[in-house]
Every structure is written in structure tokens, then in C-alpha cells.
Design a protein around this motif. Structure first.
Motif, PDB file in Angstrom:
ATOM      1  N   LEU A 173      29.588  70.247  -7.750  1.00  0.00           N
ATOM      2  CA  LEU A 173      30.175  71.279  -6.664  1.00  0.00           C
ATOM      3  C   LEU A 173      29.553  70.822  -5.245  1.00  0.00           C
ATOM      4  O   LEU A 173      29.424  71.047  -4.529  1.00  0.00           O
ATOM      5  N   ILE A 174      28.241  72.300  -6.602  1.00  0.00           N
ATOM      6  CA  ILE A 174      27.673  73.001  -5.077  1.00  0.00           C
ATOM      7  C   ILE A 174      26.480  71.700  -4.538  1.00  0.00           C
ATOM      8  O   ILE A 174      26.731  71.838  -3.316  1.00  0.00           O
ATOM      9  N   ASN A 175      25.934  70.330  -5.610  1.00  0.00           N
ATOM     10  CA  ASN A 175      25.288  69.721  -4.690  1.00  0.00           C
ATOM     11  C   ASN A 175      26.252  68.328  -3.703  1.00  0.00           C
ATOM     12  O   ASN A 175      25.882  68.165  -3.003  1.00  0.00           O
ATOM     13  N   SER A 176      27.689  68.578  -4.241  1.00  0.00           N
ATOM     14  CA  SER A 176      28.439  67.617  -3.626  1.00  0.00           C
ATOM     15  C   SER A 176      28.748  67.878  -2.451  1.00  0.00           C
ATOM     16  O   SER A 176      29.378  67.375  -1.287  1.00  0.00           O
ATOM     17  N   VAL A 177      28.588  69.964  -1.620  1.00  0.00           N
ATOM     18  CA  VAL A 177      29.118  69.921  -0.736  1.00  0.00           C
ATOM     19  C   VAL A 177      27.729  70.056   0.302  1.00  0.00           C
ATOM     20  O   VAL A 177      27.875  69.308   1.304  1.00  0.00           O
ATOM     21  N   LYS A 178      26.270  70.232  -0.629  1.00  0.00           N
ATOM     22  CA  LYS A 178      25.467  70.054   0.078  1.00  0.00           C
ATOM     23  C   LYS A 178      24.878  68.558   0.319  1.00  0.00           C
ATOM     24  O   LYS A 178      25.094  67.692   1.220  1.00  0.00           O
ATOM     25  N   ILE A 209      40.228  70.662   4.780  1.00  0.00           N
ATOM     26  CA  ILE A 209      38.513  71.081   5.191  1.00  0.00           C
ATOM     27  C   ILE A 209      37.956  69.482   4.815  1.00  0.00           C
ATOM     28  O   ILE A 209      37.159  69.496   5.901  1.00  0.00           O
ATOM     29  N   LEU A 210      38.365  68.980   4.168  1.00  0.00           N
ATOM     30  CA  LEU A 210      38.093  67.666   3.498  1.00  0.00           C
ATOM     31  C   LEU A 210      37.921  66.332   3.807  1.00  0.00           C
ATOM     32  O   LEU A 210      37.173  65.539   4.105  1.00  0.00           O
ATOM     33  N   PHE A 211      39.391  66.292   4.459  1.00  0.00           N
ATOM     34  CA  PHE A 211      39.662  65.447   5.459  1.00  0.00           C
ATOM     35  C   PHE A 211      38.721  65.061   6.418  1.00  0.00           C
ATOM     36  O   PHE A 211      38.605  63.483   6.129  1.00  0.00           O
ATOM     37  N   PRO A 212      38.077  65.090   7.447  1.00  0.00           N
ATOM     38  CA  PRO A 212      37.353  65.356   8.178  1.00  0.00           C
ATOM     39  C   PRO A 212      36.110  64.227   7.871  1.00  0.00           C
ATOM     40  O   PRO A 212      35.515  63.209   8.427  1.00  0.00           O
ATOM     41  N   TYR A 213      35.516  64.247   6.445  1.00  0.00           N
ATOM     42  CA  TYR A 213      34.220  63.292   5.728  1.00  0.00           C
ATOM     43  C   TYR A 213      34.957  62.170   5.835  1.00  0.00           C
ATOM     44  O   TYR A 213      34.118  61.765   5.688  1.00  0.00           O
ATOM     45  N   ASN A 272      34.592  64.986  -5.692  1.00  0.00           N
ATOM     46  CA  ASN A 272      34.631  65.581  -6.519  1.00  0.00           C
ATOM     47  C   ASN A 272      35.127  67.532  -6.471  1.00  0.00           C
ATOM     48  O   ASN A 272      35.551  68.097  -7.335  1.00  0.00           O
ATOM     49  N   ILE A 273      34.865  67.732  -5.087  1.00  0.00           N
ATOM     50  CA  ILE A 273      35.119  69.214  -4.529  1.00  0.00           C
ATOM     51  C   ILE A 273      36.843  69.395  -5.256  1.00  0.00           C
ATOM     52  O   ILE A 273      37.071  70.634  -5.408  1.00  0.00           O
ATOM     53  N   PHE A 274      38.004  68.185  -4.392  1.00  0.00           N
ATOM     54  CA  PHE A 274      38.932  68.446  -5.219  1.00  0.00           C
ATOM     55  C   PHE A 274      39.109  68.311  -6.602  1.00  0.00           C
ATOM     56  O   PHE A 274      40.324  69.227  -6.775  1.00  0.00           O
ATOM     57  N   ALA A 275      38.810  67.332  -7.327  1.00  0.00           N
ATOM     58  CA  ALA A 275      38.901  67.856  -8.633  1.00  0.00           C
ATOM     59  C   ALA A 275      38.567  69.074  -9.425  1.00  0.00           C
ATOM     60  O   ALA A 275      39.340  70.107 -10.032  1.00  0.00           O
ATOM     61  N   PHE A 276      36.949  69.956  -8.786  1.00  0.00           N
ATOM     62  CA  PHE A 276      36.782  71.340  -9.046  1.00  0.00           C
ATOM     63  C   PHE A 276      37.882  72.191  -9.202  1.00  0.00           C
ATOM     64  O   PHE A 276      38.162  72.274  -9.817  1.00  0.00           O
ATOM     65  N   ARG A 298      29.892  59.593  -0.333  1.00  0.00           N
ATOM     66  CA  ARG A 298      31.150  60.941   0.634  1.00  0.00           C
ATOM     67  C   ARG A 298      32.703  60.535  -0.074  1.00  0.00           C
ATOM     68  O   ARG A 298      32.710  62.047  -0.361  1.00  0.00           O
ATOM     69  N   LEU A 299      32.838  59.612  -0.555  1.00  0.00           N
ATOM     70  CA  LEU A 299      34.753  59.598  -0.955  1.00  0.00           C
ATOM     71  C   LEU A 299      34.528  60.378  -1.935  1.00  0.00           C
ATOM     72  O   LEU A 299      35.256  61.167  -2.385  1.00  0.00           O
TER      73      LEU A 299
END
Lengths: 347, 217
Positions: free
Chosen positions: A182-187, B209-213, A270-274, A264-265
Motif C-alpha cells: 500500500l505504501i509503495n502504491s501511494v508513493k 481521493i483516488l479518482f484524479p489519478y 491496490n489502495i482501494f483493495a487494502f 496507475r490503475l
């Protein structure tokens, strides 16, 4: 060569966990007592089957039937049949100090060499009130303290208690890996640097493998303790669903031609899933009863389940599996980065 | 900003109105699903009714929302990309889909009640369940459809990406609705409602938050 002390450490810890976790014997226990129900005012011979016990005719064995902390009956004659079987004779008095008609008694066996063993709810005694006042209280005292290093004996669990060092740390490690992913996806989303995406995918991949292993070890454990591989237990279901979510992550990742777009997708997913996994693993199981420890009245990781000896293996096991997971992920994402580079050069 | 949101919402409604056949298609989908269920069960026990209702809601919602990001052409998407704030665009679609899903769920509830009986005892609680369910489905599916629409086999992707995510929502909904049907005496139903509200809030915030990406693609 970069110093990789933690990789070496993880190998040593895992080796320690496997050796100690599998070789340290269990404390002796009692698996069965026959007959299991008695009438007051009779004399009986209780056949007691032990596990890991070393009864012999020389050892000083004492047996009690304990009603509560104040009241107990002591056996008047004990005969040792073999290492795991003794016969204890009791003469049950007519008058017993409880109010209900039937009461459960705890069997306490004290062996002067090996220590004390307890089997709760071993015997049910039905009261017979014809004669009053023949109850003689026997104090349970001078119990032997065993000094050997052992894991606790639990009924039903028995030797499968060792799975605590593998099943539970696998879940801890899975969660740590998914969190790192998750942290890596955010990065990645912040910097657009593809290497973070490779890292996120690597950690997720290993986390998924650990999750599947956790499901398998759990299912085998469930077969031996709950009676079926899949018992419709809420935690089993939720864990299976989180595995599904992360499998979907890989399907998503591989359904795009364009690597940037896929990165990107899948990073977003990944963030959403976590975040979607958190209610699955931490909220829903608390709403419903579960067969797992810590739910529906079952004890959790308290002093009852993990004694000092077990903690000495369990905590290192958690650290060891997390480190091993990080190592495996590192190999995976470094391989993927190299592969991408080679493919780029070929083009 | 509010004006832009309003304009985008109006656009969604106009678009839907111009493509009446697609809206009609979804209503027909609801109707035929319920009729199939009726003909296979005929008499439905309240607990089965409860689960069936939410399964119908799940499948019709996926179908209704899946088209959110595919019905407009690439050129028009490009136009939006340059002119409007992506958050507002997503918000407009979420609000629109919530209204659409509310409509669909109320319709399927009335259809199911007509053919298979209506076991609901506590209408207030059941309405809360439908409202929160529609919001949750709309948030989760709108966001996932924006991801899935970028791929070729978006229908499959839509299902595998979104179903595991909405399982907690479905489970809480079934539990709340079971209280509304008096299938279980639950004193902590407000806790379930709070959990569902929390899940919706998390999904909505994350989507925004994530949609813009995603939109950059």
C-alpha cells in the motif's frame, strides 16, 4: 555486496522456529477418563488415559476430583497399568456440597516427577441425598511444579498447537506485506516512478502467497480441531474474500497492454483493495461469532493460550516470517525490474 | 463549483433521458429477474426473500452502474478532461447513480412484493437499509467502473473487481434487513447501520481521493 543481516537473521529465526516449534515436547495431559458419569454413594475405579505421561509404579501419584476451589475428593488407591494408563479408585460420599442435582468435577492428577495435570469437566456426579454428612474434604496441596521445557497440552488441540507458530505468523506477515505494498502504491501515485509500482506488485505477490498458505494451514488445522476443512467460520470466509480481492488485483494488472496505464490503475486499485480489506478482516469478524480464539467466548492470545514457552517461539516466528516475506518480495520485484529492462533493450 | 456539479448532474439526467432504451433495459432486467425467481420459487420464505432481494439488488446495480464511464465517446471524455474538475465529475456520477439505484431498488422491492409477498415489518429500518445500500453500491461500482472501463473486457473485470469489495456491504445489509423483517431480534442494529455508514464513507472518500489519478489516463 550489500549487508543483508536481516536475511540471514530471518533464516536463523525460521530454522529456530521449525526446530524448537516441532521438537519441544508437549506437557503431559489427560485425554480420557472412563466412566464419565457417576452416582454419589458408590465406589468406582476410574480409568485415566494420559498423553505424554510416564506413569510407573514407583512414581508418587495422587488423584483428586475437584468440585471447586474449596471442595475436592481424593482417591484412596491408585494402580499403574502402564506409562499412559492408571486406575484410580474413589469412594464417592452420598452427601456432596453442591446444590444442583448434577455437577461437573475437574480431574487433577499430580505426579511427583512430572508435575500436575488437569482435565476440566471430566466427571459428572449425580447426587444421592439419602445419607447426610459423610463428605470428607480433601485439600489439594503440595502440588509438584514441573521444570521441563514443554508446550501446554490442550484437549482437542493436542499436538496441533504447534501450528500456532506457522498459521498465525503467516497472517501477520501477510498483513505487513500488504501494508508495505500500500505504501509503495501511494508513493508511485505521488512520484510516478515505476520502481515503486514494481515493489508494490512484489509485496502484494508474496502477501498473496502467504495468505493462501495461511488459508491452507488454517484449513488443515480446522480439519483436526473443528472436524472439517471449511466450517463456514466468518474469519475463514473473510480471509478467502481478501485473497479474491488481491487475485483480482493481478487480473487487473495484466489486462492492459500499456505498462504505465496498468501501473496507475492497479496502484489505485491496490489502495482501494487494502481499505476494503480492513472491514473484512477487522470489523465483520467482530460482529459475528467465530470458532477462532478471541471470538464468541473463545479465549484470545491471552495467558491461557500462549504460555511463556510458546511466546519464546511465537514472537520470533512472527518476526521471522515477516522478514522472510520481505526477502521473497525483494527477489520478486528485482527480478521483474530486470526483466522489464531486458525486454526494453530487446525492443 | 456547485454550479458545475449541478450542470454535470443535469447532463447525466439528460443523457439518460435521451437514451431511454438503456434505462428501460435495466427496468426490464429487474422485471425478468424477479419473474424468473418467482417462477422458480413461487412461495418464498422471509429469510430467503431477504437474501434474494439483496442479490437482485447487487446484480441489477452492477448492470446499471457499469455503463457509467463507457457510454460517452472518447472525444467527449477528452472534452470533460479539459473543462471540468474530475472530483466534481465523479461526484456527479455517484449522486446520479445513487438516485438511479434507489429507483431501481424501490422498483424491485415493489415488484418482488407483488409477486412473492411482502414480509417487511419495519419499513423505516428497511428504507434505511435500501438508502445506505444504494449509496454503498453506487460509490463502489462507480469507482470500479471507472477503472474497468479502461480495459477491453470491462464486464468481467467489473465483476471480479467489485464483488469482493461489496461483500461487507451486502453482509451488513442482509443483517439490517433481517431485523427489519423481524427475522432476528437485534438490539445492536444501530451499530450495524453505523458500520455500513462508515464503510460508505471510507469508499466515498477513497474514490474521491483516488479518482484524479485514474482520470489522467
Amino acid at each position: 555486496m550489500k549487508l543483508a543481516w536481516w536475511k540471514i537473521l530471518s533464516v536463523f529465526i525460521i530454522l529456530y522456529v521449525i526446530i524448537v516449534g516441532l521438537l519441544v515436547p508437549l506437557k503431559q495431559g489427560i485425554t480420557a477418563v472412563t466412566p464419565s458419569s457417576l452416582n454419589a454413594g458408590t465406589s468406582v475405579d476410574l480409568k485415566i488415559i494420559g498423553y505424554n505421561t510416564k506413569f510407573n509404579s514407583d512414581s508418587k501419584i495422587r488423584v483428586w476430583l475437584k468440585q471447586d476451589d474449596e471442595h475436592a475428593l481424593e482417591s484412596n488407591k491408585i494402580a499403574v497399568s502402564n506409562e499412559t494408563e492408571i486406575t484410580a479408585s474413589f469412594s464417592i460420599p452420598h452427601d456432596l456440597p453442591f446444590d444442583t442435582k448434577v455437577k461437573d468435577f475437574t480431574l487433577v492428577v499430580d505426579n511427583a516427577i512430572e508435575g500436575t495435570t488437569v482435565l476440566p469437566n471430566a466427571i459428572y456426579i449425580t447426587k444421592n441425598d439419602t445419607i447426610k454428612g459423610d463428605f470428607v474434604n480433601a485439600k489439594i496441596e503440595n502440588l509438584t511444579k514441573a521444570n521441563a521445557i514443554t508446550f501446554p497440552f490442550r484437549n482437542i488441540l493436542a499436538e496441533t498447537i504447534r501450528n500456532t507458530y506457522f498459521h498465525v505468523p503467516l497472517w501477520f506477515a501477510m498483513f505487513a506485506l500488504f501494508f508495505t505494498a500500500l505504501i509503495n502504491s501511494v508513493k508511485f501515485l505521488r512520484t510516478n516512478d515505476l520502481q515503486y509500482e514494481y515493489k508494490a506488485a512484489g509485496y502484494t505477490y508474496t502477501g498473496l502467497i502467504f495468505g493462501i498458505l495461511g488459508l491452507i494451514t488454517g484449513a488443515i488445522w480446522a480439519k483436526h480441531t473443528w472436524g472439517a476443512y471449511w466450517s463456514w467460520d466468518v474469519k475463514q470466509n473473510m480471509a478467502a474474500i481478501s485473497v479474491l480481492i488481491y487475485l483480482a488485483y493481478f487480473v487487473l494488472k495484466n489486462s492492459f497492454e500499456d505498462r504505465e496505464k496498468a501501473a496507475r490503475l492497479s496502484g489505485v486499485y491496490n489502495i482501494f483493495a487494502f481499505m476494503a480489506m480492513i472491514p473484512l478482516l477487522f470489523v465483520i469478524p467482530r460482529m459475528t461469532d467465530s470458532l477462532h480464539p478471541g471470538n464468541g467466548g473463545n479465549p484470545a492470545l491471552g495467558s491461557q493460550d500462549l504460555d511463556k514457552t510458546m511466546r519464546m517461539v511465537f514472537y520470533p516466528a512472527v518476526i521471522g516470517f515477516i522478514l522472510l516475506g520481505f526477502w521473497l518480495s525483494e527477489i520478486k520485484f528485482r527480478y521483474e525490474i530486470l526483466k522489464a529492462k531486458v525486454l526494453e533493450d530487446l525492443e | 463549483m456547485v454550479q458545475q456539479l449541478f450542470w454535470l448532474l443535469k447532463k447525466e439526467f439528460t443523457l439518460e433521458w435521451r437514451q431511454k432504451y438503456s434505462l428501460g433495459g435495466i427496468f426490464l432486467y429487474v422485471g425478468s429477474t424477479i419473474f424468473i425467481i418467482y417462477t422458480s420459487f413461487i412461495k418464498i420464505q422471509p429469510n430467503i426473500w431477504n437474501i434474494l432481494f439483496w442479490i437482485i439488488a447487487l446484480f441489477t446495480s452492477v448492470n446499471a452502474v457499469a455503463k457509467s464511464f463507457v457510454q460517452e465517446s472518447g472525444y467527449r471524455q477528452l472534452y470533460y478532461y479539459q473543462t471540468v474538475n474530475p472530483v466534481l465529475l465523479l461526484l456527479a456520477k455517484m449522486i446520479y447513480n445513487t438516485i438511479l439505484l434507489l429507483l431501481i431498488n424501490v422498483l424491485s422491492f415493489s415488484l418482488l412484493s407483488i409477486v412473492a409477498g411482502n414480509p417487511v415489518k419495519d419499513y423505516g429500518l428497511f428504507s434505511v437499509a435500501i438508502l445506505l445500500g444504494s449509496i454503498g453500491f453506487s460509490f463502489a461500482f462507480t469507482f470500479v467502473s471507472s477503472i474497468a472501463s479502461k480495459a477491453n473486457n470491462s464486464a468481467t473485470l467489473m465483476a471480479i473487481l467489485s464483488f469482493p469489495i461489496v461483500i461487507p456491504i451486502i453482509m451488513t445489509l442482509v443483517k439490517i434487513a433481517a431485523s427489519a423483517l423481524r427475522l432476528l431480534q437485534d438490539t445492536s442494529v444501530w451499530k450495524d447501520i453505523a458500520i455500513l455508514f462508515g464503510i460508505n464513507l471510507i469508499l466515498g472518500t477513497l474514490a474521491i481521493i483516488l479518482f484524479p489519478y485514474i482520470w489522467k489516463e
